[in-house]
Design a protein around this motif. Structure first.
Motif, PDB file in Angstrom:
ATOM      1  N   SER A 180      -9.864   0.359  57.808  1.00  0.00           N
ATOM      2  CA  SER A 180     -11.264   0.050  58.077  1.00  0.00           C
ATOM      3  C   SER A 180     -12.102   0.647  56.957  1.00  0.00           C
ATOM      4  O   SER A 180     -11.630   1.522  56.227  1.00  0.00           O
ATOM      5  CB  SER A 180     -11.703   0.614  59.438  1.00  0.00           C
ATOM      6  OG  SER A 180     -11.595   2.019  59.425  1.00  0.00           O
ATOM      7  N   PRO A 181     -13.332   0.204  56.775  1.00  0.00           N
ATOM      8  CA  PRO A 181     -14.170   0.801  55.739  1.00  0.00           C
ATOM      9  C   PRO A 181     -14.354   2.296  55.994  1.00  0.00           C
ATOM     10  O   PRO A 181     -14.437   2.741  57.132  1.00  0.00           O
ATOM     11  CB  PRO A 181     -15.502   0.054  55.892  1.00  0.00           C
ATOM     12  CG  PRO A 181     -15.180  -1.183  56.651  1.00  0.00           C
ATOM     13  CD  PRO A 181     -14.028  -0.837  57.535  1.00  0.00           C
ATOM     14  N   THR A 182     -14.398   3.057  54.934  1.00  0.00           N
ATOM     15  CA  THR A 182     -14.591   4.495  55.063  1.00  0.00           C
ATOM     16  C   THR A 182     -16.024   4.858  54.704  1.00  0.00           C
ATOM     17  O   THR A 182     -16.462   4.581  53.591  1.00  0.00           O
ATOM     18  CB  THR A 182     -13.630   5.265  54.140  1.00  0.00           C
ATOM     19  OG1 THR A 182     -12.291   4.930  54.482  1.00  0.00           O
ATOM     20  CG2 THR A 182     -13.841   6.756  54.285  1.00  0.00           C
ATOM     21  N   PRO A 183     -16.779   5.440  55.618  1.00  0.00           N
ATOM     22  CA  PRO A 183     -18.125   5.895  55.282  1.00  0.00           C
ATOM     23  C   PRO A 183     -18.072   7.224  54.535  1.00  0.00           C
ATOM     24  O   PRO A 183     -17.390   8.156  54.962  1.00  0.00           O
ATOM     25  CB  PRO A 183     -18.795   6.038  56.650  1.00  0.00           C
ATOM     26  CG  PRO A 183     -17.670   6.300  57.601  1.00  0.00           C
ATOM     27  CD  PRO A 183     -16.466   5.601  57.048  1.00  0.00           C
ATOM     28  N   TYR A 184     -18.753   7.289  53.420  1.00  0.00           N
ATOM     29  CA  TYR A 184     -18.759   8.489  52.594  1.00  0.00           C
ATOM     30  C   TYR A 184     -20.137   9.136  52.596  1.00  0.00           C
ATOM     31  O   TYR A 184     -21.150   8.439  52.538  1.00  0.00           O
ATOM     32  CB  TYR A 184     -18.405   8.156  51.143  1.00  0.00           C
ATOM     33  CG  TYR A 184     -17.019   7.604  50.941  1.00  0.00           C
ATOM     34  CD1 TYR A 184     -15.936   8.450  50.768  1.00  0.00           C
ATOM     35  CD2 TYR A 184     -16.805   6.233  50.903  1.00  0.00           C
ATOM     36  CE1 TYR A 184     -14.657   7.954  50.566  1.00  0.00           C
ATOM     37  CE2 TYR A 184     -15.532   5.714  50.702  1.00  0.00           C
ATOM     38  CZ  TYR A 184     -14.464   6.575  50.530  1.00  0.00           C
ATOM     39  OH  TYR A 184     -13.207   6.067  50.339  1.00  0.00           O
ATOM     40  N   GLY A 185     -20.162  10.451  52.607  1.00  0.00           N
ATOM     41  CA  GLY A 185     -21.401  11.146  52.321  1.00  0.00           C
ATOM     42  C   GLY A 185     -21.746  10.993  50.848  1.00  0.00           C
ATOM     43  O   GLY A 185     -22.829  10.568  50.474  1.00  0.00           O
ATOM     44  N   ILE A 186     -20.769  11.328  49.992  1.00  0.00           N
ATOM     45  CA  ILE A 186     -20.888  11.135  48.552  1.00  0.00           C
ATOM     46  C   ILE A 186     -19.634  10.413  48.075  1.00  0.00           C
ATOM     47  O   ILE A 186     -18.508  10.854  48.340  1.00  0.00           O
ATOM     48  CB  ILE A 186     -21.033  12.465  47.799  1.00  0.00           C
ATOM     49  CG1 ILE A 186     -22.305  13.196  48.260  1.00  0.00           C
ATOM     50  CG2 ILE A 186     -21.074  12.239  46.295  1.00  0.00           C
ATOM     51  CD1 ILE A 186     -22.469  14.566  47.636  1.00  0.00           C
ATOM     52  N   GLU A 187     -19.808   9.304  47.380  1.00  0.00           N
ATOM     53  CA  GLU A 187     -18.679   8.545  46.837  1.00  0.00           C
ATOM     54  C   GLU A 187     -18.645   8.724  45.322  1.00  0.00           C
ATOM     55  O   GLU A 187     -19.657   8.529  44.636  1.00  0.00           O
ATOM     56  CB  GLU A 187     -18.825   7.058  47.171  1.00  0.00           C
ATOM     57  CG  GLU A 187     -17.648   6.235  46.672  1.00  0.00           C
ATOM     58  CD  GLU A 187     -18.004   4.777  46.427  1.00  0.00           C
ATOM     59  OE1 GLU A 187     -17.086   3.939  46.519  1.00  0.00           O
ATOM     60  OE2 GLU A 187     -19.176   4.480  46.143  1.00  0.00           O
ATOM     61  N   LEU A 188     -17.461   9.090  44.822  1.00  0.00           N
ATOM     62  CA  LEU A 188     -17.255   9.239  43.378  1.00  0.00           C
ATOM     63  C   LEU A 188     -16.049   8.387  42.987  1.00  0.00           C
ATOM     64  O   LEU A 188     -14.959   8.897  42.711  1.00  0.00           O
ATOM     65  CB  LEU A 188     -17.014  10.704  43.014  1.00  0.00           C
ATOM     66  CG  LEU A 188     -18.113  11.688  43.420  1.00  0.00           C
ATOM     67  CD1 LEU A 188     -17.661  13.117  43.165  1.00  0.00           C
ATOM     68  CD2 LEU A 188     -19.398  11.393  42.651  1.00  0.00           C
ATOM     69  N   PRO A 189     -16.199   7.077  42.966  1.00  0.00           N
ATOM     70  CA  PRO A 189     -15.048   6.212  42.666  1.00  0.00           C
ATOM     71  C   PRO A 189     -14.667   6.273  41.203  1.00  0.00           C
ATOM     72  O   PRO A 189     -15.481   6.589  40.337  1.00  0.00           O
ATOM     73  CB  PRO A 189     -15.559   4.817  43.042  1.00  0.00           C
ATOM     74  CG  PRO A 189     -17.024   4.888  42.833  1.00  0.00           C
ATOM     75  CD  PRO A 189     -17.424   6.293  43.200  1.00  0.00           C
ATOM     76  N   TYR A 190     -13.399   5.971  40.937  1.00  0.00           N
ATOM     77  CA  TYR A 190     -12.916   5.926  39.566  1.00  0.00           C
ATOM     78  C   TYR A 190     -11.982   4.739  39.420  1.00  0.00           C
ATOM     79  O   TYR A 190     -11.130   4.502  40.281  1.00  0.00           O
ATOM     80  CB  TYR A 190     -12.166   7.207  39.208  1.00  0.00           C
ATOM     81  CG  TYR A 190     -11.571   7.171  37.807  1.00  0.00           C
ATOM     82  CD1 TYR A 190     -12.386   7.371  36.697  1.00  0.00           C
ATOM     83  CD2 TYR A 190     -10.221   6.914  37.608  1.00  0.00           C
ATOM     84  CE1 TYR A 190     -11.863   7.324  35.420  1.00  0.00           C
ATOM     85  CE2 TYR A 190      -9.689   6.865  36.330  1.00  0.00           C
ATOM     86  CZ  TYR A 190     -10.510   7.080  35.235  1.00  0.00           C
ATOM     87  OH  TYR A 190      -9.994   7.017  33.970  1.00  0.00           O
ATOM     88  N   THR A 191     -12.140   3.986  38.351  1.00  0.00           N
ATOM     89  CA  THR A 191     -11.265   2.860  38.052  1.00  0.00           C
ATOM     90  C   THR A 191     -10.468   3.167  36.794  1.00  0.00           C
ATOM     91  O   THR A 191     -11.046   3.477  35.749  1.00  0.00           O
ATOM     92  CB  THR A 191     -12.075   1.562  37.846  1.00  0.00           C
ATOM     93  OG1 THR A 191     -12.805   1.279  39.034  1.00  0.00           O
ATOM     94  CG2 THR A 191     -11.148   0.395  37.536  1.00  0.00           C
ATOM     95  N   PHE A 192      -9.153   3.083  36.880  1.00  0.00           N
ATOM     96  CA  PHE A 192      -8.331   3.322  35.712  1.00  0.00           C
ATOM     97  C   PHE A 192      -8.616   2.262  34.660  1.00  0.00           C
ATOM     98  O   PHE A 192      -8.578   1.059  34.946  1.00  0.00           O
ATOM     99  CB  PHE A 192      -6.845   3.287  36.084  1.00  0.00           C
ATOM    100  CG  PHE A 192      -6.431   4.419  36.947  1.00  0.00           C
ATOM    101  CD1 PHE A 192      -6.126   5.656  36.402  1.00  0.00           C
ATOM    102  CD2 PHE A 192      -6.340   4.265  38.328  1.00  0.00           C
ATOM    103  CE1 PHE A 192      -5.740   6.716  37.221  1.00  0.00           C
ATOM    104  CE2 PHE A 192      -5.946   5.311  39.142  1.00  0.00           C
ATOM    105  CZ  PHE A 192      -5.651   6.540  38.584  1.00  0.00           C
ATOM    106  N   PRO A 193      -8.887   2.626  33.407  1.00  0.00           N
ATOM    107  CA  PRO A 193      -9.216   1.638  32.387  1.00  0.00           C
ATOM    108  C   PRO A 193      -8.061   0.718  32.052  1.00  0.00           C
ATOM    109  O   PRO A 193      -8.250  -0.434  31.708  1.00  0.00           O
ATOM    110  CB  PRO A 193      -9.613   2.492  31.183  1.00  0.00           C
ATOM    111  CG  PRO A 193      -8.963   3.823  31.425  1.00  0.00           C
ATOM    112  CD  PRO A 193      -8.960   3.999  32.907  1.00  0.00           C
ATOM    113  N   THR A 194      -6.818   1.225  32.127  1.00  0.00           N
ATOM    114  CA  THR A 194      -5.628   0.401  31.921  1.00  0.00           C
ATOM    115  C   THR A 194      -4.574   0.847  32.919  1.00  0.00           C
ATOM    116  O   THR A 194      -4.597   1.989  33.393  1.00  0.00           O
ATOM    117  CB  THR A 194      -5.068   0.565  30.496  1.00  0.00           C
ATOM    118  OG1 THR A 194      -4.763   1.941  30.267  1.00  0.00           O
ATOM    119  CG2 THR A 194      -6.070   0.094  29.450  1.00  0.00           C
ATOM    120  N   PRO A 195      -3.646  -0.033  33.279  1.00  0.00           N
ATOM    121  CA  PRO A 195      -2.586   0.387  34.205  1.00  0.00           C
ATOM    122  C   PRO A 195      -1.817   1.570  33.625  1.00  0.00           C
ATOM    123  O   PRO A 195      -1.316   1.519  32.505  1.00  0.00           O
ATOM    124  CB  PRO A 195      -1.707  -0.858  34.317  1.00  0.00           C
ATOM    125  CG  PRO A 195      -2.604  -1.991  33.936  1.00  0.00           C
ATOM    126  CD  PRO A 195      -3.541  -1.432  32.895  1.00  0.00           C
TER     127      PRO A 195
END
Length: 290
Positions: free
Chosen positions: A241-256
């Protein structure tokens, strides 16, 4: 009524206007709405209530209400502008934003309310703005949105009940692909979504993309909400289910950089990892799916 201001000066609105469309095409202008209303009831708006044209400097709009511009921003500020000030304004039911600044350097936005839009205030490619004691509430997706902007200060602001009407992500305060932004003594309360799904994000504060050197200090995020879902995630043997965050700090890997094997699927390249707030679970997205 369409009005274009072409000379410096202090201008005072004498009557509420419906419809009211004002264009500011001069430097050194103060527009005082004098507690009156610019509105566009009963028909589709043809332009923002107030437009500050490109490359204007030292412009102030203050003391009034803007409402019901069904398919335009309440206030639109063009590129190359500087020293733009918005004081004591109430803007609501404008679409898609109450205030939209693009390419603005320097200015104050104080004691303003933004509500019932898609985004309360959006600041793009802008620098050195102070947004103080403003409230953004009941917007469909985001209360305060910064995009590719830097060295801005958001202080003493409140994002309340944003995302309640959305069918996707919801944020109180969000800064993406910027740098050096500062959030001080702000409150995000009741950020929520009505949609369930593994790829839905709900966060009081979010620093996303390539955002760097930004700070969230002495702030409060509470009562974020996302509905629980019992649907399965593709072929994976668990539910999410969606996770509610107080503070979200997402990161996307630039390459696999990592490869894993699960079930009968092999060598799926990791793209993103989202940890649950308790740190026990990770939602991993791959180049070939989830």
């Amino acid at each position: 009524t369409n009005t274009t201001i072409t000379a410096p000066g202090y201008y005072v609105l004498c009557n509420s206007l419906n419809p009211g469309l004002i264009v500011i095409n001069s430097d050194n202008v103060t527009l005082d709405l004098a507690g009156l209303v610019l509105s566009h009831d009963g028909s589709t708006s043809t332009a923002p209530a107030i437009t500050i044209n490109n490359n204007r400097s030292n412009v102030t709009v203050q003391n009034g209400t803007i409402e019901n511009y069904s398919n335009h921003d309440g206030i639109s500020v063009g590129t190359g502008t500087s020293r733009i000030n918005l004081f004591d304004l109430s803007i609501y039911n404008t679409n898609p934003r109450c205030v939209n600044l693009q390419g603005t350097t320097g200015g104050w936005i104080k004691n303003c309310d933004f509500s019932q839009s898609v985004t309360g205030i959006e600041i793009t490619n802008s620098r050195s703005l102070l947004i103080k004691n403003c409230t953004s509430l009941y917007n469909d997706i985001t209360g305060f949105s910064l995009v590719s902007s830097g060295t801005n200060c958001i202080q003493g602001c409140k994002a309340l009940a944003n995302g309640s009407a959305t069918t996707g992500n919801a944020y109180g305060f969000r800064s993406e692909n910027g740098s050096g932004n500062l959030f001080i003594e702000c409150i995000a309360d009741a950020t929520q979504t009505t949609t369930s799904g593994y790829d839905i994000t709900v966060a009081g504060f979010s620093l996303a993309g390539t955002e760097n050197c930004s700070k969230i200090t002495h702030c409060c995020s509470m009562n974020t909400f996302a509905p629980f879902t019992s649907s399965s995630l593709g072929s994976l043997p668990f539910t999410v289910s969606p996770t509610p965050y107080g503070i979200e700090l997402p990161y996307t890997f630039p390459t696999p950089t990592l490869e894993v094997e699960y079930g009968t699927t092999t060598a799926a390249s990791i793209r993103t990892v989202h940890w649950s707030p308790d740190g026990k679970y990770a939602l991993i997205t791959f180049s070939s799916g989830v």
